[in-house]
Design a protein around this motif. Structure first.
Motif, PDB file in Angstrom:
ATOM      1  N   SER A  68       0.827  -1.207   0.000  1.00  0.00           N
ATOM      2  CA  SER A  68       0.000   0.000   0.000  1.00  0.00           C
ATOM      3  C   SER A  68       0.857   1.251   0.000  1.00  0.00           C
ATOM      4  N   THR A  69       1.884   1.248   0.841  1.00  0.00           N
ATOM      5  CA  THR A  69       2.772   2.410   0.934  1.00  0.00           C
ATOM      6  C   THR A  69       3.605   2.569  -0.331  1.00  0.00           C
ATOM      7  N   LEU A  70       4.063   1.441  -0.870  1.00  0.00           N
ATOM      8  CA  LEU A  70       4.902   1.472  -2.078  1.00  0.00           C
ATOM      9  C   LEU A  70       4.153   2.090  -3.255  1.00  0.00           C
ATOM     10  N   PHE A  71       2.896   1.634  -3.473  1.00  0.00           N
ATOM     11  CA  PHE A  71       2.107   2.179  -4.586  1.00  0.00           C
ATOM     12  C   PHE A  71       1.851   3.664  -4.385  1.00  0.00           C
ATOM     13  N   ASN A  72       1.724   4.072  -3.150  1.00  0.00           N
ATOM     14  CA  ASN A  72       1.479   5.483  -2.841  1.00  0.00           C
ATOM     15  C   ASN A  72       2.742   6.315  -3.080  1.00  0.00           C
ATOM     16  N   ILE A  73       3.902   5.719  -2.773  1.00  0.00           N
ATOM     17  CA  ILE A  73       5.168   6.456  -2.880  1.00  0.00           C
ATOM     18  C   ILE A  73       5.595   6.657  -4.341  1.00  0.00           C
TER      19      ILE A  73
END
Length: 633
Positions: A68-73
């Motif tokens: 989730s964080t990776l796709f957001n970053i």
């Protein structure tokens, strides 16, 4: 059936002070004093043991949080390519390059890709919260179950020596604190750490120089936050202390409101309230003002970082070192960078507080338990009611003996009255009989069986208790009476109420047996409460009764009703009566006169009066006092 419950001493949830909250990312404000654990590592390992059975869900949660964080970053970097493409097309068109224009197809593809990435980020974020909520509740469920089972195994000595409110705070508030941290703060901590690392990596791929310029502002931020937090902590401590004083004063004035009005102390009470309220206002204002300076200063420092990034980025773009879309992405990363750092600092405080709460819960779980049941514990299925004390010794403190070499022999059906001054050991005798406390030496038997060889539940089921301090719970009158016997029929409940002289007053109530008693049972009189406890004991049909004189705070007519009901209750049963008014136990088969933990006299009423000893003096002094009161009246 038996024990009286405490009306006071329950510890309400900690007051919510300014700046507190319970949502995601909430916790003690910076500068707020945080409760810390004595053994952080040991408590953390022990709490982790409750999470071990959920290793696979926790691993899944970690993976979903990272995705989730990776796709957001990565999204700002991809959005930057669209900005670059838009800028390049616009510049070529302005220069008049034939066929030049904005490639809307490329840009729309980037936007669709971004929509997909943000959608996947939201999906994995949802899965992360869903998994963690399940893990947190299962973990806390197991912890609550352990606490509940522990409370049932604790001896009465623990409850006598620890405030009820303190125990409730550990069992409820501290466990809730752990639950909130597991379900909210733990996932945020993981997300924040991954976000910080991910943003630093993405910024380094764009420009190491610009990353260095931004990171140079971090020490300044830490210095400012630490300096302000240290100054505000003193005011937060004063705020919490004063808030506790104010709550205590309000509770005292509320519970004692009739007394305050009766003695005309309203101005004094109001004056003290205003004084404490002024102190709270001053401490709260200072704490909030000083801690409130943090965000404006952080924004100022961040803006300095943005200016540096924009200046350096502009220079690099003009030199062709990076694309303009990269500068836009970097600014987005710079704006996102401070938020997870602030969240991590707050969550660190929350985790400190949570580990301290866990430590308090584990201290409860480590308390000394009752002596385990005998390997081959016995049961008495057809009790007769014979009770014997054989050379019993007992002391609350090893160096202060209370009961020494006590010998008592009570035959089935006998009524035994226990009398003596306050602190003589009357209640201690009952506590030993019910095995709330263990004897130091000697033994107590029921029907010839040592009570230490009996299953505790079986032993206590042999007794019925009617105490001076009545115990009724929030529920209907029918439910309160039926508490004496599981699966009691309606007919049995009504018969018990009739035998206790309670049926008439119950039927005069608007809802009859369905009348709901409030938490304090204050919607019926003291005498009516006592009649209900007698009905409950009658329904239980115990072999042995323990009676604490229950008529001291009722009117004469109700006293007669209670005495008649207690007479029916005692008929054919072995009864132990703790007597305060000696006139009520003249017909007892055996009277035990206790003083300083010893039975100093025993016999019936006539025999003890004839001896002219301690009992005779006690009885005559009560009679003389009553006569003087009647003459004065």
């Amino acid at each position: 059936m038996g024990a009286s419950r405490s009306r006071g001493g329950s510890n309400p949830r900690p007051p919510v002070g300014p700046g507190s909250g319970s949502g995601p990312g909430s916790g003690p404000p910076m500068g707020m004093p945080v409760q810390k654990a004595k053994d952080f590592k040991g408590t953390l390992r022990r709490l982790s043991a409750y999470l071990l059975p959920h290793r696979i869900p926790l691993l899944s949660m970690l993976v979903t949080a990272m995705l989730s964080t990776l796709f957001n970053i990565v999204s700002p970097k991809i959005l930057g390519t669209a900005t670059t493409k838009l800028f390049e097309g616009l510049m070529l068109k302005l220069r008049g390059v034939p066929g030049a224009g904005i490639d809307f197809t490329y840009i729309s593809q980037i936007l669709l890709l971004l929509a997909g990435l943000y959608g996947l980020s939201a999906l994995f974020g949802y899965l992360q919260q869903y998994i963690m909520a399940g893990v947190a509740q299962k973990t806390v469920f197991a912890l609550r179950q352990d606490v509940n089972e522990k409370l049932s195994r604790l001896p009465l000595q623990y409850f006598d020596s620890n405030a009820y409110g303190e125990t409730l705070s550990r069992a409820v508030n501290d466990v809730d604190n752990i639950s909130n941290t597991l379900s909210q703060s733990l996932t945020q901590l993981i997300t924040s750490v991954v976000t910080i690392l991910g943003i630093i990596i993405m910024m380094l791929t764009i420009s190491p120089l610009m990353t260095l310029m931004l990171l140079l502002t971090l020490p300044l931020s830490v210095f400012v936050v630490k300096g302000i937090a240290t100054r505000s902590q003193t005011h937060f401590m004063n705020q919490q202390k004063t808030l506790g004083e104010l709550n205590g004063h309000i509770e005292e004035m509320y519970t004692g409101h009739p007394i305050v009005k009766a003695y005309g102390q309203e101005p004094q009470a109001l004056g003290k309230f205003n004084e404490i309220n002024e102190k709270l206002f001053d401490a709260g204002w200072r704490a909030q003002f000083i801690s409130g300076i943090i965000m404006p200063l952080m924004m100022f420092i961040n803006n300095i970082g943005y200016v540096l990034v924009c200046v350096v980025g502009g220079i690099l773009v003009t030199r062709g070192s990076i694309q303009i879309g990269d500068v836009q992405a970097f600014i987005q990363y710079a704006r996102q960078f401070s938020q997870p750092i602030t969240q991590t600092a707050n969550i660190a405080n929350v985790i400190q507080s949570t580990i301290a709460s866990a430590e308090r819960v584990f201290e409860l779980l480590d308390e000394t338990e009752e002596i385990p049941e005998a390997a081959e514990a016995e049961r008495i299925t057809q009790p007769e009611g014979k009770v014997s004390f054989e050379k019993v010794k007992f002391s609350y403190k090893k160096d202060q003996p209370l009961i020494e070499d006590m010998d008592i022999d009570v035959q089935p059906g006998q009524t035994v009255a226990i009398v003596g001054p306050t602190g003589a050991g009357k209640t201690t005798l009952i506590n030993l009989l019910m095995r709330f406390y263990e004897v130091d030496d000697g033994r107590i038997t029921v029907d010839g069986v040592d009570i230490r060889r009996l299953v505790r539940g079986n032993l206590r089921s042999l007794f019925g208790m009617v105490l001076q301090d009545t115990w009724l719970f929030n529920g209907t009158i029918r439910e309160n009476i039926a508490y004496g016997r599981e699966g009691a029929t309606e007919e049995a409940i009504i018969q018990a109420a009739q035998a206790a002289n309670a049926d008439h007053f119950i039927r005069t109530l608007p809802e009859g047996y369905d009348t709901i008693l409030n938490e304090e049972a204050s919607n019926i009189s003291q005498g009516q409460k006592q009649l209900l406890t007698i009905a409950r004991a009658l329904l239980a049909d115990p072999a042995i009764l323990i009676l604490d004189e229950a008529t001291s705070s009722v009117d004469t007519r109700t006293e007669v009703l209670i005495q008649k009901a207690m007479g029916r209750l005692m008929k054919g049963r072995t009864s132990f009566v703790i007597a305060h008014r000696l006139s009520t136990i003249r017909d007892a088969d055996l009277i035990l006169v206790m003083n300083q933990g010893r039975v100093i006299e025993k016999g019936d009423h006539g025999q003890l009066l004839a001896k002219g000893g301690f009992y005779a003096d006690l009885y005559n002094s009560q009679f003389a006092t009553r006569s003087a009161q009647q003459k004065a009246g």
